[in-house]
Write an enzyme that holds these catalytic residues in place. Structure first.
Site, PDB file in Angstrom:
ATOM      1  CB  SER A 165      91.389  -0.351  46.387  1.00  0.00           C
ATOM      2  OG  SER A 165      90.030  -0.355  46.787  1.00  0.00           O
ATOM      3  CE1 TYR A 180      91.152  -5.832  45.650  1.00  0.00           C
ATOM      4  CE2 TYR A 180      89.898  -4.301  46.993  1.00  0.00           C
ATOM      5  CZ  TYR A 180      90.514  -4.618  45.798  1.00  0.00           C
ATOM      6  OH  TYR A 180      90.507  -3.707  44.759  1.00  0.00           O
ATOM      7  CE  LYS A 184      93.961  -3.498  45.217  1.00  0.00           C
ATOM      8  NZ  LYS A 184      94.746  -3.273  43.995  1.00  0.00           N
TER       9      LYS A 184
HETATM   10  N1  LIG Z   1      86.725  -2.344  39.912  1.00  0.00           N
HETATM   11  C1  LIG Z   1      86.788  -1.642  41.055  1.00  0.00           C
HETATM   12  O1  LIG Z   1      85.772  -1.229  41.617  1.00  0.00           O
HETATM   13  C2  LIG Z   1      88.118  -1.304  41.662  1.00  0.00           C
HETATM   14  C3  LIG Z   1      88.159  -0.352  42.675  1.00  0.00           C
HETATM   15  C4  LIG Z   1      89.363  -0.005  43.251  1.00  0.00           C
HETATM   16  C5  LIG Z   1      90.525  -0.604  42.816  1.00  0.00           C
HETATM   17  N2  LIG Z   1      90.466  -1.547  41.827  1.00  0.00           N
HETATM   18  C6  LIG Z   1      91.730  -2.141  41.415  1.00  0.00           C
HETATM   19  O2  LIG Z   1      91.935  -1.852  40.048  1.00  0.00           O
HETATM   20  C7  LIG Z   1      92.751  -2.867  39.457  1.00  0.00           C
HETATM   21  C8  LIG Z   1      92.068  -3.393  38.201  1.00  0.00           C
HETATM   22  O3  LIG Z   1      90.815  -3.937  38.598  1.00  0.00           O
HETATM   23  P1  LIG Z   1      89.628  -4.204  37.568  1.00  0.00           P
HETATM   24  O4  LIG Z   1      88.380  -3.774  38.249  1.00  0.00           O
HETATM   25  O5  LIG Z   1      89.949  -3.671  36.229  1.00  0.00           O
HETATM   26  O6  LIG Z   1      89.632  -5.808  37.587  1.00  0.00           O
HETATM   27  P2  LIG Z   1      89.367  -6.874  36.438  1.00  0.00           P
HETATM   28  O7  LIG Z   1      88.414  -6.351  35.448  1.00  0.00           O
HETATM   29  O8  LIG Z   1      89.056  -8.125  37.180  1.00  0.00           O
HETATM   30  O9  LIG Z   1      90.810  -7.009  35.733  1.00  0.00           O
HETATM   31  C9  LIG Z   1      91.902  -7.477  36.470  1.00  0.00           C
HETATM   32  C10 LIG Z   1      93.142  -7.388  35.612  1.00  0.00           C
HETATM   33  O10 LIG Z   1      94.245  -7.825  36.395  1.00  0.00           O
HETATM   34  C11 LIG Z   1      94.906  -8.889  35.728  1.00  0.00           C
HETATM   35  N3  LIG Z   1      95.392  -9.866  36.702  1.00  0.00           N
HETATM   36  C12 LIG Z   1      94.688 -10.436  37.712  1.00  0.00           C
HETATM   37  N4  LIG Z   1      95.464 -11.302  38.371  1.00  0.00           N
HETATM   38  C13 LIG Z   1      96.673 -11.274  37.777  1.00  0.00           C
HETATM   39  C14 LIG Z   1      97.890 -11.956  38.014  1.00  0.00           C
HETATM   40  N5  LIG Z   1      98.009 -12.843  38.993  1.00  0.00           N
HETATM   41  N6  LIG Z   1      98.948 -11.688  37.201  1.00  0.00           N
HETATM   42  C15 LIG Z   1      98.819 -10.790  36.187  1.00  0.00           C
HETATM   43  N7  LIG Z   1      97.685 -10.134  35.920  1.00  0.00           N
HETATM   44  C16 LIG Z   1      96.624 -10.375  36.701  1.00  0.00           C
HETATM   45  C17 LIG Z   1      93.856  -9.517  34.839  1.00  0.00           C
HETATM   46  O11 LIG Z   1      94.516 -10.214  33.780  1.00  0.00           O
HETATM   47  P3  LIG Z   1      93.790 -11.465  33.025  1.00  0.00           P
HETATM   48  O12 LIG Z   1      92.791 -10.837  32.114  1.00  0.00           O
HETATM   49  O13 LIG Z   1      94.879 -12.160  32.294  1.00  0.00           O
HETATM   50  O14 LIG Z   1      93.163 -12.285  34.096  1.00  0.00           O
HETATM   51  C18 LIG Z   1      93.076  -8.289  34.393  1.00  0.00           C
HETATM   52  O15 LIG Z   1      93.713  -7.662  33.314  1.00  0.00           O
HETATM   53  C19 LIG Z   1      92.945  -3.929  40.535  1.00  0.00           C
HETATM   54  O16 LIG Z   1      94.189  -3.745  41.169  1.00  0.00           O
HETATM   55  C20 LIG Z   1      91.808  -3.649  41.506  1.00  0.00           C
HETATM   56  O17 LIG Z   1      92.090  -4.109  42.799  1.00  0.00           O
HETATM   57  C21 LIG Z   1      89.299  -1.906  41.243  1.00  0.00           C
END
Ligand SMILES: NC(=O)c1ccc[n+]([C@@H]2O[C@H](COP(=O)([O-])OP(=O)(O)OC[C@H]3O[C@@H](n4cnc5c(N)ncnc54)[C@H](OP(=O)(O)O)[C@@H]3O)[C@@H](O)[C@H]2O)c1
Length: 279
Positions: A165, A180, A184
């Site tokens: 991120s 967080y 990251k």
């Molecule tokens: N959204 C943003 O703006 C953004 C920006 C930069 C980076 N990111 C990064 O992108 C990645 C995906 O984020 P997202 O926005 O798609 O989030 P999200 O919609 O909350 O989805 C999170 C995913 O991670 C899985 N997960 C969470 N905790 C876990 C654990 N302890 N063990 C195994 N799986 C786990 C969840 O599985 P379950 O469904 O089973 O809970 C879900 O599939 C993350 O690493 C996040 O930090 C996001």
């Protein structure tokens, strides 16, 4: 030049592939013929995997795995190999959690949890994979520290991409998320270190650092989140979030053999943030 994405020979493992960015990546890779192993921990992704199979005519399976648990990760990698009868070609370490809490108020568990999922998780996965790719026992219990991998010369042609991120590059605000941000930053540096350590094996390790992407992590009806969301939009020069779908397609390009997947792209952090970090 015509670029054709063809993942039909690839087994791709995506952690957290049932929702959000992970699902969008899975979908983009399935649409290009990839065979998929997607993991989840809370939300059973079996129906998601089934739907991908039906829509794109590929093979996709869901595996339950807690990303912060190294033994569960070792087991999952073994299960994936057994299920598909081959080793993983590309791994996307996407699973992650956020926590918005003031630094002075965080508990030990809060702080530890963020690192366990966001930093240790990608490490555990990478370690299990490199051991598998080198035909070493996946579990760390047999001590393989005597194996001198520096002397092994291989061109394995494997890829690891970690979803980090821009929070690892700049302290995001107005929300407070020190743990967080730090988790990251750590995973971005970890990935560079692994890239250097494993380059001679033909294993590439990179990160992408997205800015704001519209997923469950960043959108809800909570008035405070809505207010922050307006602020996040304002602070992003292109004045919008990326959609998960856009990011999924971007990753599908990045790891394809015709683009990033040809072996020279490693140790990089690809920032894709609508210009946020230019300010
Ligand atoms: N959204 C943003 O703006 C953004 C920006 C930069 C980076 N990111 C990064 O992108 C990645 C995906 O984020 P997202 O926005 O798609 O989030 P999200 O919609 O909350 O989805 C999170 C995913 O991670 C899985 N997960 C969470 N905790 C876990 C654990 N302890 N063990 C195994 N799986 C786990 C969840 O599985 P379950 O469904 O089973 O809970 C879900 O599939 C993350 O690493 C996040 O930090 C996001």
């Amino acid at each position: 030049m015509t670029i054709t994405l063809d993942y039909s020979a690839k087994l791709i493992l995506i952690t957290g592939g049932g929702r959000g960015i992970g699902y969008a990546i899975a979908r983009a890779l399935a649409s290009a013929g990839g065979t998929l192993a997607i993991t989840y921990t809370h939300t059973d992704a079996s129906d998601i995997a089934k739907a991908l199979c039906e829509e794109f005519g590929v093979v996709a399976k869901a595996f339950k795995c807690e990303a912060s648990d190294s033994k569960d990760t070792d087991r999952m990698v073994q299960d994936v190999e057994a299920c598909f009868g081959k080793k993983v070609d590309i791994a996307i370490a996407n699973a992650g959690v956020a926590l918005w809490k003031d630094a002075h108020a965080m508990t030990d568990d809060d702080f530890r949890r963020l690192f366990e999922v966001n930093t240790y998780g990608p490490y555990y996965l990478s370690r299990a994979l490199v051991r598998s790719w080198l035909d070493l026992p996946i579990s760390v219990d047999p001590d393989v520290s005597q194996v001198d991998i520096k002397s092994i010369n291989k061109t394995l042609g494997k890829q690891i991409l970690v979803v980090s991120s821009i929070s690892g590059l700049v302290a995001m605000s107005p929300q407070r998320q020190a743990a967080y941000n730090a988790s990251k930053a750590a995973v971005t540096m970890l990935s560079k270190s692994l890239a250097e350590e494993w380059a001679h094996l033909g294993i590439t390790v990179n990160t992408i650092s997205p800015g704001y992407v519209a997923t469950d992590m960043t959108t809800s009806d909570d008035p405070k989140l809505k207010e922050w969301s307006r602020e996040w939009n304002y602070r992003t020069p292109v004045r919008k979030f990326a959609s998960a779908e856009e990011l999924g397609k971007f990753v599908a390009l990045l790891v394809s053999d015709q683009q990033g997947g040809w072996g020279f792209f490693t140790g990089s952090d690809v920032v894709v943030d609508g210009g946020y970090t230019t300010l």
